[in-house]
Design an enzyme around this catalytic site. Structure first.
Site, PDB file in Angstrom:
ATOM      1  N   ASP A  46      -8.076 -16.613 -91.649  1.00  0.00           N
ATOM      2  CA  ASP A  46      -8.982 -16.009 -90.665  1.00  0.00           C
ATOM      3  C   ASP A  46      -8.616 -14.534 -90.467  1.00  0.00           C
ATOM      4  O   ASP A  46      -7.528 -14.213 -90.004  1.00  0.00           O
ATOM      5  CB  ASP A  46      -8.841 -16.751 -89.328  1.00  0.00           C
ATOM      6  N   TYR A  51      -9.371  -6.304 -87.449  1.00  0.00           N
ATOM      7  CA  TYR A  51      -7.922  -6.489 -87.623  1.00  0.00           C
ATOM      8  C   TYR A  51      -7.351  -5.437 -88.589  1.00  0.00           C
ATOM      9  O   TYR A  51      -6.141  -5.355 -88.765  1.00  0.00           O
ATOM     10  CB  TYR A  51      -7.576  -7.893 -88.149  1.00  0.00           C
ATOM     11  N   HIS A 109     -18.179 -11.164 -83.954  1.00  0.00           N
ATOM     12  CA  HIS A 109     -16.867 -11.229 -83.303  1.00  0.00           C
ATOM     13  C   HIS A 109     -16.954 -11.197 -81.771  1.00  0.00           C
ATOM     14  O   HIS A 109     -16.243 -11.917 -81.082  1.00  0.00           O
ATOM     15  CB  HIS A 109     -16.013 -10.057 -83.810  1.00  0.00           C
TER      16      HIS A 109
END
Ligand code: NAD
Length: 287
Positions: A46, A51, A109
């Protein structure tokens, strides 16, 4: 080790246990951690645009020697890329950074802004074979009822904060009606020591010869959640996944359910969250 899969509402099979990569920096750490997880038999990774480690995650997947179709890769679109056009480009950029022809699961997200436009772009990418399954994240019951009725395609998952302290009862009831799976973020409550030292968890751990983290993760799996705890410590990556050789009894499940505080560390409904997130993570800062 063969980790079982769950069938999503669109027919896609997802390994119920994976590896999370939030806050693992792209300084070689993300590459190493993902390789470690894959070497140990984990087949579900994931990541997310926000990120900033998709390049290393994708390289670890590609260089692992494992056939691509055996690894389930999730990434997520970030706020600056919402709206149909921006999302189209965002998905392409994400695939390019990952170095992959397709992702298995792609999520919205954060549920703010032009989510319906972004969702259309996700549906198109799915039709084009660039994404196998599409889902959402951080949708509370209120946000779910504001957005999901506008979608043509039902999300396959909603990735939300979920652990024994925050068991999402109301949301799970709503999602169950549409056969939408819950993916848990923060399955270890992001390392919250209070949770690990809960007497009920300690007692259950002792009874099974397991540690607190394993009991917490096992509970979540038995509740039907898809989990991907994060660690960069090889010993912990290994021990966290060692949860498929025991089961909590009904009494133990009830004791775990009783730990629910009905509240998490993050409230997506709180005023100002969208503004905070969009300024905290600028995914185009280096464009
Ligand atoms: P987590 O609950 O997995 O906790 C990770 C922390 O727990 C680690 O930093 C480590 O300090 C500790 N830990 C790990 N194994 C342990 C063990 N055996 N014993 C004691 N402590 C241990 O938190 P997370 O990383 O935030 O969540 C998991 C994944 O979910 C993320 O990596 C990311 O992929 C995803 N996520 C998604 C969202 C979202 O908005 N969709 C938000 C947060 C995380």
């Amino acid at each position: 080790m063969n980790i079982e899969t769950a069938r999503l509402n669109d027919g896609v099979d997802i390994p119920v246990y994976g590896f999370g990569t939030y806050q693992i920096p792209a300084d070689g750490s993300a590459y190493r951690a993902v390789r470690e997880a894959l070497d140990l038999g984990i087949r579900h990774i994931d990541t997310a645009v926000a990120y900033f480690n998709e390049q290393e995650v994708g390289r670890a997947v590609r260089e692992s020697g494992i056939p691509r179709e055996e690894i389930f890769v999730t990434s997520k679109l970030w706020l600056q890329d919402y709206g149909r056009e921006a999302a189209r480009k965002g998905i392409e950029t994400s695939l390019r950074k990952l170095g992959l022809d397709y992702v298995d699961l792609y999520l919205i997200h954060q549920p703010y802004g032009d989510v319906p436009g972004a969702w259309q772009a996700m549906e198109e990418a799915k039709a084009d074979g660039k994404i196998r399954s599409i889902g959402v994240s951080n949708m509370t019951p209120a946000i779910w009822s504001a957005f999901v009725p506008q979608f043509d395609t039902m999300p396959s998952v909603n990735q939300v904060e979920f652990n024994p302290y925050f068991q999402q009862r109301e949301l799970r009831a709503i999602m169950a009606k549409e056969n939408v799976r819950l993916e848990s973020w923060g399955p270890l409550a992001q390392g919250n020591k209070d949770l690990f030292s809960e007497p009920a968890i300690q007692r259950i751990a002792e009874a099974h010869g397991k540690n607190a983290a394993q009991v917490i993760l096992r509970f979540e799996c038995q509740e039907g959640a898809i989990i991907f705890p994060k660690s960069t410590n090889p010993e912990r990556i290994k021990s966290n996944m060692d949860i498929f050789d025991f089961a909590l009894t009904d009494e133990e499940m009830d004791a775990m359910r009783a730990l629910d505080k009905g509240k998490g560390s993050h409230d997506p409904d709180a005023p100002g969250v969208a503004e905070f997130l969009i300024s905290a993570f600028d995914v185009h800062a280096n464009d």
